[in-house]
Design a protein around this motif. Structure first.
Motif, PDB file in Angstrom:
ATOM      1  N   ALA A 296      46.586 -42.015 -16.142  1.00  0.00           N
ATOM      2  CA  ALA A 296      45.462 -42.660 -16.552  1.00  0.00           C
ATOM      3  C   ALA A 296      44.900 -41.381 -17.360  1.00  0.00           C
ATOM      4  O   ALA A 296      44.960 -40.189 -17.018  1.00  0.00           O
ATOM      5  CB  ALA A 296      44.349 -42.846 -15.465  1.00  0.00           C
ATOM      6  N   ILE A 297      43.839 -41.603 -18.201  1.00  0.00           N
ATOM      7  CA  ILE A 297      42.746 -40.985 -18.614  1.00  0.00           C
ATOM      8  C   ILE A 297      41.299 -41.475 -18.425  1.00  0.00           C
ATOM      9  O   ILE A 297      41.311 -42.275 -19.123  1.00  0.00           O
ATOM     10  CB  ILE A 297      43.205 -40.571 -20.352  1.00  0.00           C
ATOM     11  N   LEU A 298      40.574 -40.450 -17.923  1.00  0.00           N
ATOM     12  CA  LEU A 298      39.460 -40.811 -17.416  1.00  0.00           C
ATOM     13  C   LEU A 298      38.431 -39.875 -17.892  1.00  0.00           C
ATOM     14  O   LEU A 298      38.535 -38.490 -17.723  1.00  0.00           O
ATOM     15  CB  LEU A 298      39.115 -40.899 -15.997  1.00  0.00           C
TER      16      LEU A 298
ATOM     17  N   GLY B 173      47.934 -37.182 -13.994  1.00  0.00           N
ATOM     18  CA  GLY B 173      49.405 -37.383 -13.944  1.00  0.00           C
ATOM     19  C   GLY B 173      50.074 -37.211 -15.213  1.00  0.00           C
ATOM     20  O   GLY B 173      51.069 -38.047 -15.657  1.00  0.00           O
ATOM     21  N   LEU B 174      49.624 -36.198 -16.113  1.00  0.00           N
ATOM     22  CA  LEU B 174      50.299 -35.991 -17.459  1.00  0.00           C
ATOM     23  C   LEU B 174      51.484 -35.387 -17.077  1.00  0.00           C
ATOM     24  O   LEU B 174      51.870 -34.462 -16.499  1.00  0.00           O
ATOM     25  CB  LEU B 174      49.223 -35.173 -18.253  1.00  0.00           C
ATOM     26  N   ARG B 175      52.564 -35.719 -17.896  1.00  0.00           N
ATOM     27  CA  ARG B 175      53.995 -35.503 -18.000  1.00  0.00           C
ATOM     28  C   ARG B 175      54.460 -35.582 -19.366  1.00  0.00           C
ATOM     29  O   ARG B 175      54.012 -36.620 -19.942  1.00  0.00           O
ATOM     30  CB  ARG B 175      54.658 -36.027 -16.924  1.00  0.00           C
ATOM     31  N   ILE B 176      55.528 -34.925 -19.473  1.00  0.00           N
ATOM     32  CA  ILE B 176      56.165 -35.059 -20.850  1.00  0.00           C
ATOM     33  C   ILE B 176      57.687 -35.429 -20.387  1.00  0.00           C
ATOM     34  O   ILE B 176      58.499 -34.919 -19.773  1.00  0.00           O
ATOM     35  CB  ILE B 176      56.205 -33.816 -21.658  1.00  0.00           C
ATOM     36  N   ARG B 177      58.217 -36.546 -21.061  1.00  0.00           N
ATOM     37  CA  ARG B 177      59.552 -37.039 -20.676  1.00  0.00           C
ATOM     38  C   ARG B 177      60.214 -36.529 -21.701  1.00  0.00           C
ATOM     39  O   ARG B 177      60.329 -36.970 -23.122  1.00  0.00           O
ATOM     40  CB  ARG B 177      59.634 -38.689 -20.684  1.00  0.00           C
ATOM     41  N   GLU B 178      61.349 -35.474 -21.432  1.00  0.00           N
ATOM     42  CA  GLU B 178      62.033 -34.771 -22.448  1.00  0.00           C
ATOM     43  C   GLU B 178      63.190 -35.774 -22.995  1.00  0.00           C
ATOM     44  O   GLU B 178      63.775 -36.829 -22.448  1.00  0.00           O
ATOM     45  CB  GLU B 178      63.015 -33.788 -21.763  1.00  0.00           C
ATOM     46  N   VAL B 179      63.227 -35.532 -24.522  1.00  0.00           N
ATOM     47  CA  VAL B 179      64.125 -36.516 -25.213  1.00  0.00           C
ATOM     48  C   VAL B 179      65.148 -35.685 -25.527  1.00  0.00           C
ATOM     49  O   VAL B 179      66.289 -36.146 -25.857  1.00  0.00           O
ATOM     50  CB  VAL B 179      63.363 -36.985 -26.302  1.00  0.00           C
ATOM     51  N   GLU B 180      64.963 -34.191 -26.084  1.00  0.00           N
ATOM     52  CA  GLU B 180      66.096 -33.476 -26.440  1.00  0.00           C
ATOM     53  C   GLU B 180      65.392 -32.124 -26.225  1.00  0.00           C
ATOM     54  O   GLU B 180      64.424 -31.641 -26.365  1.00  0.00           O
ATOM     55  CB  GLU B 180      66.057 -33.569 -28.075  1.00  0.00           C
ATOM     56  N   ARG B 181      66.669 -31.124 -25.981  1.00  0.00           N
ATOM     57  CA  ARG B 181      66.220 -29.861 -25.461  1.00  0.00           C
ATOM     58  C   ARG B 181      66.974 -28.890 -26.673  1.00  0.00           C
ATOM     59  O   ARG B 181      68.130 -29.256 -26.843  1.00  0.00           O
ATOM     60  CB  ARG B 181      66.826 -29.271 -24.102  1.00  0.00           C
ATOM     61  N   PHE B 182      66.193 -28.045 -27.380  1.00  0.00           N
ATOM     62  CA  PHE B 182      66.855 -27.357 -28.371  1.00  0.00           C
ATOM     63  C   PHE B 182      67.554 -25.979 -27.676  1.00  0.00           C
ATOM     64  O   PHE B 182      66.994 -25.349 -26.954  1.00  0.00           O
ATOM     65  CB  PHE B 182      65.612 -26.777 -29.215  1.00  0.00           C
TER      66      PHE B 182
ATOM     67  N   PRO C 113      44.265 -35.336 -24.228  1.00  0.00           N
ATOM     68  CA  PRO C 113      45.476 -36.109 -23.795  1.00  0.00           C
ATOM     69  C   PRO C 113      45.481 -37.352 -24.700  1.00  0.00           C
ATOM     70  O   PRO C 113      46.597 -38.045 -24.944  1.00  0.00           O
ATOM     71  CB  PRO C 113      45.113 -36.161 -22.325  1.00  0.00           C
ATOM     72  N   ASP C 114      44.409 -38.100 -24.867  1.00  0.00           N
ATOM     73  CA  ASP C 114      44.362 -39.437 -25.541  1.00  0.00           C
ATOM     74  C   ASP C 114      44.776 -39.286 -26.903  1.00  0.00           C
ATOM     75  O   ASP C 114      45.676 -40.352 -27.539  1.00  0.00           O
ATOM     76  CB  ASP C 114      42.889 -39.893 -25.685  1.00  0.00           C
ATOM     77  N   GLN C 115      44.743 -38.079 -27.571  1.00  0.00           N
ATOM     78  CA  GLN C 115      45.372 -38.055 -29.041  1.00  0.00           C
ATOM     79  C   GLN C 115      46.950 -37.941 -28.749  1.00  0.00           C
ATOM     80  O   GLN C 115      47.784 -38.271 -29.951  1.00  0.00           O
ATOM     81  CB  GLN C 115      44.885 -36.822 -29.576  1.00  0.00           C
ATOM     82  N   TYR C 116      47.555 -37.621 -27.638  1.00  0.00           N
ATOM     83  CA  TYR C 116      48.857 -37.347 -27.705  1.00  0.00           C
ATOM     84  C   TYR C 116      49.579 -38.402 -26.788  1.00  0.00           C
ATOM     85  O   TYR C 116      50.925 -38.451 -26.662  1.00  0.00           O
ATOM     86  CB  TYR C 116      49.357 -35.921 -27.037  1.00  0.00           C
TER      87      TYR C 116
END
Length: 122
Positions: free
Chosen positions: A100-102, A108-117, A38-41
């Protein structure tokens, strides 16, 4: 055949291959890859795809979420757009965030959508 014509044909062929790759799965990140590192993304834009389920709308917070299932792994997607139907195949571009990343584990990882294809082959 002239060098210019040969170069033009090569460019057109390369462009055709690049456009075909856009919808063939190239460039999509797996849920497992994101959760494994997760830290890489964190804060980066990714393209993900899978099957939508558990769509939720919280009207008092104007928040819409759904889970994107991919090979048995779920990613939480936050969207400002319309919620997908249960079982709908979805491909999107979004930004990865974690509370957080421990020890390499995201909380609480999530992705905020920017565009849906639309019409993306899944």
């Amino acid at each position: 055949m002239g060098t210019g014509i040969r170069l033009a044909r090569i460019c057109v062929a390369a462009l055709g291959l690049a456009l075909a790759a856009c919808d063939s799965g190239v460039g999509y990140i797996s849920a497992g890859e994101i959760l494994a590192a997760p830290d890489q993304y964190e804060g980066k834009e990714v393209r993900v795809r899978g099957v939508a389920h558990a769509a939720t709308r919280l009207p008092f917070a104007d928040m819409r979420t759904f889970l994107l299932e991919q090979n048995g792994t779920d990613l939480l997607i936050i969207t400002e757009g319309p919620l997908p139907e249960e079982g709908e195949k979805v491909a999107l571009r979004g930004i990865v965030h974690s509370a957080a990343i421990l020890n390499g584990q995201a909380l609480g990882l999530r992705i905020r959508e920017v565009e849906r294809f639309q019409g993306a082959s899944l």
